[in-house]
Scaffold this motif. Structure first.
Motif, PDB file in Angstrom:
ATOM      1  N   THR A  55       0.832  -1.205   0.000  1.00  0.00           N
ATOM      2  CA  THR A  55       0.000   0.000   0.000  1.00  0.00           C
ATOM      3  C   THR A  55       0.865   1.253   0.000  1.00  0.00           C
ATOM      4  OG1 THR A  55      -1.793  -1.141   1.164  1.00  0.00           O
ATOM      5  CG2 THR A  55      -1.774   1.261   1.271  1.00  0.00           C
ATOM      6  N   ALA A  56       1.921   1.257   0.797  1.00  0.00           N
ATOM      7  CA  ALA A  56       2.830   2.406   0.836  1.00  0.00           C
ATOM      8  C   ALA A  56       3.490   2.618  -0.521  1.00  0.00           C
ATOM      9  CB  ALA A  56       3.891   2.189   1.919  1.00  0.00           C
ATOM     10  N   TRP A  57       3.823   1.533  -1.202  1.00  0.00           N
ATOM     11  CA  TRP A  57       4.417   1.607  -2.548  1.00  0.00           C
ATOM     12  C   TRP A  57       3.431   2.231  -3.536  1.00  0.00           C
ATOM     13  CZ3 TRP A  57       4.176  -2.864  -6.412  1.00  0.00           C
ATOM     14  CH2 TRP A  57       4.941  -2.595  -7.553  1.00  0.00           C
ATOM     15  N   GLN A  58       2.187   1.780  -3.504  1.00  0.00           N
ATOM     16  CA  GLN A  58       1.176   2.335  -4.408  1.00  0.00           C
ATOM     17  C   GLN A  58       0.940   3.814  -4.123  1.00  0.00           C
ATOM     18  OE1 GLN A  58      -0.297  -0.116  -6.954  1.00  0.00           O
ATOM     19  NE2 GLN A  58       1.734  -0.560  -6.143  1.00  0.00           N
ATOM     20  N   ASN A  59       0.937   4.193  -2.844  1.00  0.00           N
ATOM     21  CA  ASN A  59       0.776   5.603  -2.489  1.00  0.00           C
ATOM     22  C   ASN A  59       1.957   6.434  -2.989  1.00  0.00           C
ATOM     23  OD1 ASN A  59      -1.662   5.071  -1.209  1.00  0.00           O
ATOM     24  ND2 ASN A  59      -0.727   4.874   0.823  1.00  0.00           N
ATOM     25  N   LEU A  60       3.150   5.867  -2.882  1.00  0.00           N
ATOM     26  CA  LEU A  60       4.343   6.547  -3.394  1.00  0.00           C
ATOM     27  C   LEU A  60       4.202   6.832  -4.879  1.00  0.00           C
ATOM     28  CD1 LEU A  60       7.399   7.400  -3.213  1.00  0.00           C
ATOM     29  CD2 LEU A  60       7.932   5.004  -3.725  1.00  0.00           C
ATOM     30  N   ILE A  61       3.734   5.851  -5.644  1.00  0.00           N
ATOM     31  CA  ILE A  61       3.582   6.020  -7.083  1.00  0.00           C
ATOM     32  C   ILE A  61       2.554   7.105  -7.393  1.00  0.00           C
ATOM     33  CG2 ILE A  61       2.743   4.897  -9.182  1.00  0.00           C
ATOM     34  CD1 ILE A  61       3.991   2.281  -8.108  1.00  0.00           C
ATOM     35  N   ARG A  62       1.423   7.058  -6.728  1.00  0.00           N
ATOM     36  CA  ARG A  62       0.357   8.040  -7.002  1.00  0.00           C
ATOM     37  C   ARG A  62       0.806   9.452  -6.634  1.00  0.00           C
ATOM     38  NH1 ARG A  62      -2.696   3.648  -4.746  1.00  0.00           N
ATOM     39  NH2 ARG A  62      -4.005   2.667  -6.338  1.00  0.00           N
ATOM     40  N   GLU A  63       1.418   9.593  -5.474  1.00  0.00           N
ATOM     41  CA  GLU A  63       1.884  10.913  -5.044  1.00  0.00           C
ATOM     42  C   GLU A  63       3.054  11.397  -5.899  1.00  0.00           C
ATOM     43  OE1 GLU A  63       2.889  10.246  -1.007  1.00  0.00           O
ATOM     44  OE2 GLU A  63       0.810   9.834  -0.378  1.00  0.00           O
TER      45      GLU A  63
END
Length: 232
Positions: A55-63
């Motif tokens: 989840t943190a990885w996906q948030n990193l990509i989106r941000e």
């Protein structure tokens, strides 16, 4: 490969691996964003901490899509350098295994190839052009062993920046005298490397067996995710 102990991961093994030929079976230019359902499935299989890392990885990509490229490099390098270093024999029970970013994060561990691959694919999906990125085989001189780093080229003739799991700071290749550059490659091409720069095009990256196998697994994962989403 890329053990942190001198005397292992010999330099010649790194060079020999480059020319283990295999027909390119499939390509995976970028990792696919994971759905909430996919992350929930990983949570059930691998636990809460694995799901949190994904989840943190996906948030990193989106941000990260809203950031400048230097900021993307800093964020991605810092994010993945928190993962544990584990050599392939101890971690995967294999002499040399290149993990996908999902495998790397689920297991919370990997060696230098895994760090570099995860950074490469993450920056690609965040919009950094392929021609600006290379996975670079080097010799870590102080450790006397083969190593892999990610290199970023602001333009084709620029001195590249080095993203390395051994240190957190991102420095130009000419400020890393501890690294001897040998070969560098991305999704399409393979070059001889000199002082960090692409010196001579010598073929396509499908000459690297572990790279082809990695891309094949990522493509299979992409298809499986797509099929799962279609069934929902």
């Amino acid at each position: 490969m890329c053990l942190r102990r001198p005397g292992r991961c010999l330099y010649r093994c790194c060079v020999a691996a480059l020319f283990a030929g295999l027909t390119l079976l499939a390509t995976a230019d970028q990792p696919q964003l994971l759905s909430d359902a996919s992350i929930e499935g990983y949570r059930e299989l691998y636990g809460e901490q694995a799901a949190r890392r994904l989840t943190a990885w996906q948030n990193l990509i989106r941000e990260g899509n809203q950031l400048s490229e230097p900021e993307k490099l800093e964020r991605v390098n810092r994010f993945f350098n928190q993962v544990r270093f584990l050599d392939d024999i101890a971690h995967w029970g294999k002499e040399d295994y290149w993990a996908t970013p999902v495998e790397f994060l689920i297991s919370n561990g990997g060696d230098c190839e895994d760090f570099s691959i995860a950074k490469y694919y993450t920056l690609r999906v965040m919009g950094v052009a392929e021609e600006r990125l290379s996975l670079s085989y080097v010799k870590a001189l102080e450790l006397n062993q083969a190593h892999m780093v990610l290199t970023y080229y602001p333009n084709p003739t620029a001195m590249p920046l080095v993203l390395d799991n051994l240190i957190n700071s991102i420095r130009p290749a000419n400020e890393r005298p501890d690294l001897l550059h040998v070969y560098t490659f991305n999704g399409e091409s393979l070059w001889l490397s000199k002082k960090g720069q692409r010196a001579e095009l010598v073929g396509t990256s499908d000459r690297l067996k572990p790279w082809v196998q990695l891309q094949s697994r990522m493509e299979n994962n992409r298809v499986n995710i797509q099929q799962s989403q279609e069934r929902q």
